[in-house]
Scaffold this motif. Structure first.
Motif, short mmCIF file in Angstrom:
data_model
loop_
_atom_site.label_atom_id
_atom_site.label_comp_id
_atom_site.label_asym_id
_atom_site.label_seq_id
_atom_site.Cartn_x
_atom_site.Cartn_y
_atom_site.Cartn_z
N ILE A 25 0.83 -1.21 0.00
CA ILE A 25 0.00 0.00 0.00
C ILE A 25 0.86 1.25 0.00
CG2 ILE A 25 -1.75 1.27 1.30
CD1 ILE A 25 -2.72 -1.41 2.39
N ALA A 26 1.95 1.25 0.79
CA ALA A 26 2.80 2.43 0.86
C ALA A 26 3.47 2.71 -0.48
CB ALA A 26 3.86 2.23 1.95
N VAL A 27 4.04 1.69 -1.11
CA VAL A 27 4.69 1.90 -2.42
C VAL A 27 3.65 2.30 -3.47
CG1 VAL A 27 5.97 0.75 -4.26
CG2 VAL A 27 6.59 0.33 -1.88
N SER A 28 2.48 1.69 -3.43
CA SER A 28 1.42 2.06 -4.39
C SER A 28 1.06 3.53 -4.27
CB SER A 28 0.17 1.20 -4.14
OG SER A 28 0.44 -0.15 -4.37
N ASN A 29 1.02 4.04 -3.06
CA ASN A 29 0.64 5.44 -2.86
C ASN A 29 1.81 6.40 -3.13
OD1 ASN A 29 -1.84 4.46 -2.12
ND2 ASN A 29 -1.44 4.58 0.07
N LEU A 30 3.03 5.99 -2.79
CA LEU A 30 4.19 6.87 -3.00
C LEU A 30 4.50 7.09 -4.48
CD1 LEU A 30 6.66 5.66 -0.21
CD2 LEU A 30 5.35 7.78 -0.29
N LEU A 31 4.16 6.12 -5.32
CA LEU A 31 4.45 6.25 -6.75
C LEU A 31 3.57 7.29 -7.44
CD1 LEU A 31 5.13 2.56 -7.86
CD2 LEU A 31 6.77 4.39 -7.44
N THR A 32 2.64 7.89 -6.70
CA THR A 32 1.82 8.95 -7.31
C THR A 32 2.65 10.18 -7.64
OG1 THR A 32 1.19 9.64 -5.08
CG2 THR A 32 -0.34 8.22 -6.25
N LEU A 33 3.94 10.17 -7.24
CA LEU A 33 4.85 11.26 -7.65
C LEU A 33 4.98 11.33 -9.16
CD1 LEU A 33 7.76 10.95 -5.05
CD2 LEU A 33 6.26 12.92 -5.36
N PHE A 34 4.82 10.20 -9.84
CA PHE A 34 4.95 10.17 -11.30
C PHE A 34 3.60 10.51 -11.94
CE2 PHE A 34 8.11 7.34 -9.49
CZ PHE A 34 9.26 7.79 -10.13
N PRO A 35 3.59 11.48 -12.86
CA PRO A 35 2.31 11.99 -13.39
C PRO A 35 1.44 10.95 -14.07
CG PRO A 35 4.16 13.43 -13.96
CD PRO A 35 4.76 12.18 -13.38
N VAL A 36 2.05 10.00 -14.80
CA VAL A 36 1.24 9.05 -15.56
C VAL A 36 0.75 7.89 -14.71
CG1 VAL A 36 2.41 9.62 -17.71
CG2 VAL A 36 3.32 7.79 -16.28
N TYR A 37 1.21 7.84 -13.48
CA TYR A 37 0.89 6.70 -12.62
C TYR A 37 -0.49 6.87 -11.99
CZ TYR A 37 1.18 3.59 -8.58
OH TYR A 37 0.93 2.64 -7.63
N ILE A 38 -1.25 5.78 -11.96
CA ILE A 38 -2.56 5.77 -11.28
C ILE A 38 -2.49 4.72 -10.17
CG2 ILE A 38 -5.05 5.44 -11.52
CD1 ILE A 38 -4.75 5.98 -14.51
N PRO A 39 -2.63 5.11 -8.91
CA PRO A 39 -2.46 4.14 -7.82
C PRO A 39 -3.53 3.06 -7.86
CG PRO A 39 -3.34 6.20 -6.97
CD PRO A 39 -2.97 6.46 -8.40
N PRO A 40 -3.13 1.78 -7.83
CA PRO A 40 -4.13 0.71 -7.80
C PRO A 40 -4.95 0.71 -6.53
CG PRO A 40 -1.91 -0.17 -7.49
CD PRO A 40 -1.76 1.27 -7.86
N THR A 41 -4.45 1.36 -5.47
CA THR A 41 -5.24 1.45 -4.24
C THR A 41 -6.42 2.41 -4.40
OG1 THR A 41 -3.54 3.02 -3.51
CG2 THR A 41 -3.45 0.80 -2.60
N GLY A 42 -6.47 3.12 -5.53
CA GLY A 42 -7.64 3.94 -5.83
C GLY A 42 -8.74 3.14 -6.50
#
Length: 251
Positions: free
Chosen positions: A92-109
């Motif tokens: 969960i932490a890595v999924s949310n931290l990767l939102t720094l990248f613009p094209v990334y969509i967190p799977p936890t959403g």
């Protein structure tokens, strides 16, 4: 607002005929691959020397922190819960931290991802409970304090699983959408501030999810610990005879 704006499940990344991969699946695979690669790189040259690498030091601090949190919440040996709770927190932490990248969509959403994580917790609770108490001992928890509480205890199990999934989904999804709206209104200032707050919120949500999972598991396994502590209090350590803790004398 369309469904594509609410959940990454509706964002198609690749499609071939009837087979399609949505953003939830693709970014979940990316997160898992990233965690596996980093874990392999960090653990391939572990050392017991005082001059450990920075990555090993970071890993030891992270694992030590998770172990301490598990011990404080469960008041039990943390090693048996560390693989499950630690994996939940890191994913969960890595999924949310990767939102720094613009094209990334967190799977936890995605509600499907958070539901899958909550189902893992839902299955883990009886598994740990049955290992500690046995099948009959665990099932007896559902008729405590009386048998009339059986339907309410079952509803409680189901409702807290649903709450666990919806809480994480709602917080991550709403944070992502607020950031998108502010990016359209104030493209330079607010997105930076909201992205920083989003990272903090993402870590807090990972922490809350892991702690709640540990609380649910501990509620099913703490009975055995209480029984063992009760047995120790009523048994004299020197004579191994039944002992009255109020009078201080052996019976």
């Amino acid at each position: 607002m369309s469904l594509k704006d609410i959940t990454p499940d509706m964002v198609t990344i690749w499609q071939w005929g009837a087979i399609s991969l949505n953003a939830t699946i693709v970014f979940t695979w990316i997160v898992m691959a990233l965690i596996i690669v980093i874990s392999w790189l960090v653990t391939r040259s572990l050392s017991v020397d005082a001059q450990a690498s920075r990555w090993q030091t970071l890993l030891e601090v992270l694992v030590g922190g998770i172990r301490n949190q598990i011990r404080e919440v469960s008041r039990q040996d943390p090693d048996r819960y560390l693989p499950f709770i630690g994996t939940l927190f890191l994913f969960i932490a890595v999924s949310n931290l990767l939102t720094l990248f613009p094209v990334y969509i967190p799977p936890t959403g995605s509600l499907s991802t958070t539901t899958a994580l909550a189902i893992c917790v839902f299955v883990a609770v009886p598994v740990y409970g049955i290992i500690d108490l046995g099948l009959l001992g665990y099932l007896k928890l559902y008729i405590q304090p009386t048998i009339f509480m059986l339907p309410f205890n079952i509803l409680g199990e189901l409702s807290r699983t649903l709450a666990l999934a919806v809480r994480l989904f709602g917080n991550i999804m709403s944070g992502t959408k607020i950031l998108a709206i502010l990016l359209a209104v104030m493209p330079f200032f607010f997105p930076i501030l909201m992205r920083a707050l989003g990272l903090l919120t993402g870590l807090i949500q990972a922490y809350i999810f892991a702690i709640l999972a540990m609380v649910y598991i501990a509620s099913a396994t703490r009975v055995r610990e209480e029984r063992e502590q009760g047995a120790q209090m009523t048994t004299s350590p020197e004579t191994n005879q039944p002992h009255d803790p109020l009078k201080g004398d052996n019976l």
